[in-house]
Design an enzyme around this catalytic site. Structure first.
Site, short mmCIF file in Angstrom:
data_model
loop_
_atom_site.label_atom_id
_atom_site.label_comp_id
_atom_site.label_asym_id
_atom_site.label_seq_id
_atom_site.Cartn_x
_atom_site.Cartn_y
_atom_site.Cartn_z
CG ASP A 155 46.66 22.17 9.69
OD1 ASP A 155 46.50 21.23 8.88
OD2 ASP A 155 46.63 22.02 10.92
CG ASP A 176 53.18 12.12 15.55
OD1 ASP A 176 53.94 12.95 14.99
OD2 ASP A 176 52.53 12.37 16.58
CB SER A 185 53.76 17.17 16.29
OG SER A 185 53.29 16.51 15.12
CG HIS A 230 22.10 -0.68 -34.18
ND1 HIS A 230 21.12 -0.27 -33.31
CD2 HIS A 230 21.47 -0.93 -35.36
CE1 HIS A 230 19.95 -0.30 -33.93
NE2 HIS A 230 20.13 -0.68 -35.16
CG ASN A 231 20.27 3.08 -34.20
OD1 ASN A 231 20.13 2.82 -35.40
ND2 ASN A 231 19.32 2.84 -33.32
CD GLU A 244 22.32 1.41 -38.48
OE1 GLU A 244 21.38 0.89 -39.08
OE2 GLU A 244 22.41 1.44 -37.24
CG ASP A 277 19.25 4.72 -39.75
OD1 ASP A 277 20.02 3.84 -40.14
OD2 ASP A 277 18.30 4.50 -38.98
CG HIS A 296 16.07 5.65 -34.93
ND1 HIS A 296 14.79 5.21 -34.73
CD2 HIS A 296 16.83 4.55 -35.01
CE1 HIS A 296 14.79 3.88 -34.68
NE2 HIS A 296 16.02 3.46 -34.85
CD GLU A 314 19.63 0.09 -42.70
OE1 GLU A 314 18.45 0.05 -43.05
OE2 GLU A 314 20.41 -0.85 -42.91
CB SER A 333 21.18 -6.78 -42.30
OG SER A 333 22.29 -5.99 -42.64
CB ILE A 365 32.76 1.45 4.25
CG1 ILE A 365 33.41 2.74 4.76
CG2 ILE A 365 33.84 0.47 3.85
CD1 ILE A 365 34.09 2.60 6.07
CG ASP A 415 28.47 -2.02 -1.79
OD1 ASP A 415 28.71 -2.83 -0.87
OD2 ASP A 415 28.01 -0.88 -1.60
#
Length: 750
Positions: free
Chosen positions: A151, A183, A187, A305-306, A335, A337, A350, A384, A512, A640, A695
């Site tokens: 409303d 207010d 109201s 990677h990958n 990378e 492969d 992979h 690779e 590597s 909360i 939390d």
């Protein structure tokens, strides 16, 4: 009350059509194509959609979460149905973070254009909002969520519900007092501006007010001199502080009267403190500012990677989208492969797992399009190679034809290098990292070479291979000359020892290392590893045992100067936070200059940092003052958070430390801690500082709420806001911590 986006939407034809709604086909695969009713909601911010048969069920997403709109067949899924739906009907919404794309097909080209143009306008409008408009939008969003009966007014019961939704369990008497004050019409309900007034009272920052009072003589304004005093004393600004104080008044003071008198009100002061200019990460260091003319080996390089995987490395989906996402995050080493595929076309996946396959051709096409959109500095393509001679030749041909001039195929100036070229020298170039027949010294290569090291990653970590792969690796593999000739500055070689490298290796040769091998070398011979990495590139990759595509901590490899510390970009968590933190500086260009003591011949041992020349340790003091609009982790109504803040230091072994505040009961909206955490940092040049909000849960593990990671050398001292990021690394709107940071040299008393 109308939202800024809603007002914007009212005057635009495309957005009005989107509000009326349309039937669009949502496509998940070649076989899954279903009609959904989409429409833009009245707030001009949310897109709602549902199926005809879903009853009351529906989905929504915010335009603020959409990164970009792609037209036509610009996703693998839409390409797969190109024969069924023409390009002018198709478009893709690409989301921020790790959320999947939304592929859509309209019923007509004109309808597709309405949605493409409309969403683009909304994205542009969201991005161009100023702080006030952003805040107005945020308040309006909350008003809409809490106004259950729609409303346009809010009674006290709805306000109590809203406070819970906003993560605050406020004393009912105090909440009623604020409600009554707001207010004005008496109201019993809050309308439009009354609700804005209520929100302002709710978010009054007592913590900021106290700082303001410390420097304001009359408690009402800060004069130019008082603001200058604050900048010098608290923000540790030097000579420009008077000039800067005037700039801040001009930029942030909302009152024209205060501006006229060269003064700042509490509102202007608060706007300055929450602005990007006053963030914990120095905005000047966010820009590209480092020397980019040093050898490649002198930089940390953002590495994946990958890269082809969207998920884990056993069953995950291989996708070009994964390359796009990595490159958009500033990744400069990807990378690929490669395995033999059907019809003479190499495929990327992979090997020896259930991951899906994509064409090598498509990966290189994606690389050609996206390699230099975020950064102009070189991209290293880490190959690779598991392919037969025939398909290696196909790979070489595809690299050459698709990448064209961007692929570096010969040394710069045709000279054999004594040191690696710089990122500046190699702007806009793709470098292939792979095995090579011979070296750059030979004038020409005459034959194919038989080698059992075609894939250096497998060779380096046999533990990660299946029995089938080990059997294949036993066979001598041939390396095609065509592919070999494309390797220039990143020739993969087997690592023997640091002594061997010092005596025999060329600057363009690189090795590597599996994470376990690299960590052992770092622990046993850290100083030698640093020296090795001042001249040659090293790549480190996760253990093959990490089938869930988890990551290792990259910090201990950066500590010994490893440049290419490759991580699974698809996996969120601490390790990617550290990576994002390190590479957030220097224009997010994917290259960060190593500290000078890792680039010269000085002997730096990360295990004994106090032995280096010019060693000074620093005291870092962080007063965690307060939090603002922290995100909810449990969406159950009435739940909360009980937030606590932990500060973590990552760096050399002596600098690793964690401290945390106490937790605050039931308040994620404006918790107040006022607790100070102290650290001593021995090698600030390598340290990263991570702020984490959780939390608290006494019965189980704490829930992650948000984090922000910053290089120690980029921290601005003084009163700062830390704007929190989600697990995905995307911003959480208006969610921040307010801290006071002091950095000082540690004096040893005699």
């Amino acid at each position: 009350m109308e939202s800024p986006q809603s007002l914007f939407a009212q005057g635009d034809k495309d957005l009005q059509v989107m509000k009326a709604g349309a039937m669009l086909r949502k496509v998940k695969s070649r076989s899954w194509k279903k009609q959904r009713h989409f429409r833009l909601q009245e707030d001009g911010q949310t897109i709602w959609y549902k199926s005809r048969w879903a009853g009351t069920g529906h989905s929504t997403f915010s335009v603020a979460d959409v990164d970009v709109v792609r037209e036509g067949h610009q996703s693998e899924i839409l390409l797969s149905i190109a024969d069924e739906f023409p390009a002018d009907l198709c478009f893709t919404l690409v989301f921020r973070g790790r959320r999947s794309n939304l592929d859509l097909v309209a019923e007509s080209p004109s309808e597709a254009q309405v949605w493409i143009r409309g969403v683009r306008k909304l994205i542009q409008n969201t991005e161009s909002m100023n702080d006030k408009e952003r805040l107005d939008q945020w308040i309006w969003d909350w008003f809409q969520k809490a106004d259950k009966n729609k409303d346009g007014r809010m009674n006290f019961k709805e306000v109590r519900t809203l406070l819970k939704m906003m993560n605050v369990d406020m004393n009912e008497e105090y909440a009623l007092r604020l409600f009554t004050m707001a207010d004005k019409s008496e109201s019993g309900c809050l309308e439009n501006e009354e609700f804005v007034q209520f929100y302002k009272m709710l978010t009054e920052r007592e913590d900021v007010w106290r700082v303001f009072q410390d420097y304001s003589r009359d408690g009402q304004i800060l004069t130019l001199a008082e603001l200058e005093d604050f900048l010098k004393q608290e923000q540790q600004e030097g000579e420009r502080s008077l000039e800067h104080a005037q700039e801040l008044i001009d930029r942030y003071e909302p009152s024209e009267n205060a501006k006229k008198h060269g003064a700042m009100s509490i509102d202007g002061f608060q706007m300055y403190l929450v602005s990007p200019e006053s963030a914990v990460l120095d905005p000047q260091l966010l820009a590209l500012h480092q020397d980019m003319s040093q050898p490649l080996s002198h930089y940390f390089i953002c590495s994946s990677h990958n890269t082809y995987l969207m998920d884990d490395q056993l069953r995950g989906q291989s996708s070009q989208e994964a390359y796009i996402q990595a490159l958009k995050r500033g990744c400069r080493c990807v990378e690929v492969d490669c395995w033999d595929g059907p019809n003479g076309e190499p495929v990327v996946y992979h090997g020896h797992t259930f991951t899906s396959k994509i064409l090598f051709r498509d990966v290189i096409t994606t690389l050609a399009e996206y390699a230099f959109k975020v950064s102009e500095f070189p991209v290293i393509l880490s190959l690779e190679n598991h392919c037969s001679m025939e398909q290696q030749r196909v790979m070489a041909q595809l690299l050459d034809t698709i990448l064209g001039d961007t692929l570096l195929t010969a040394p710069l100036d045709r000279l054999v290098p004594q040191e690696l070229p710089s990122p500046q020298d190699l702007k806009g170039k793709v470098l292939l990292k792979a095995k090579k027949i011979g070296g750059l010294e030979e004038s020409e290569t005459l034959t194919d070479e038989v080698t059992d090291e075609v894939s250096d990653e497998d060779e380096a970590d046999p533990k990660s291979l299946s029995a089938e792969a080990l059997h294949l690796n036993d066979k001598k593999s041939k390396l095609s000359r065509e592919l070999s000739d494309l390797v220039v500055y990143c020739k993969s070689v087997h690592f023997h020892s640091f002594e061997y490298s010092r005596l025999h290796s060329k600057c363009y040769e690189m090795s590597s290392f599996s994470e376990s091998k690299a960590r052992k070398l770092a622990k046993d011979t850290g100083a030698e590893f640093v020296r090795h990495n001042s001249r040659q590139l090293s790549r480190v990759y996760p253990s093959g045992m990490r089938t869930d595509s988890s990551n290792y901590n990259p910090q201990e490899l950066w500590n010994v100067g490893c440049q290419i510390v490759a991580l699974n970009f698809q996996t969120a968590g601490l390790e990617m936070d550290l990576n994002d933190g390190l590479f957030s500086q220097n224009g997010c260009c994917g290259y960060v200059l190593k500290p000078d003591f890792m680039r010269n011949d000085d002997s730096f041992d990360p295990e004994r940092p106090q032995d280096r020349n010019g060693y000074t340790s620093l005291r870092l003091s962080i007063q965690v003052i307060s939090g603002q609009q922290l995100p909810k982790v449990n969406q159950k109504e009435g739940s909360i958070v009980d937030p606590l803040v932990r500060v973590e230091i990552y760096g050399v072994f002596q600098d690793q430390a964690k401290q945390e505040t106490s937790y605050i009961d039931n308040n994620g909206f404006n918790p107040l801690w006022n607790e100070t955490l102290n650290f001593i940092v021995h090698v600030p040049e390598l340290a990263l500082v991570r702020f984490v909000v959780e939390d608290y849960d006494k019965a189980s593990r704490n829930d992650f709420m948000g984090q922000f990671t910053v290089p120690f050398t980029c921290i601005q001292p003084g009163y700062r806001h830390i704007h929190l990021l989600s697990k995905d690394g995307t911003a959480i709107p208006l969610s921040s911590l307010f801290v006071n940071i002091k950095i000082s040299e540690l004096t040893t008393e005699v």
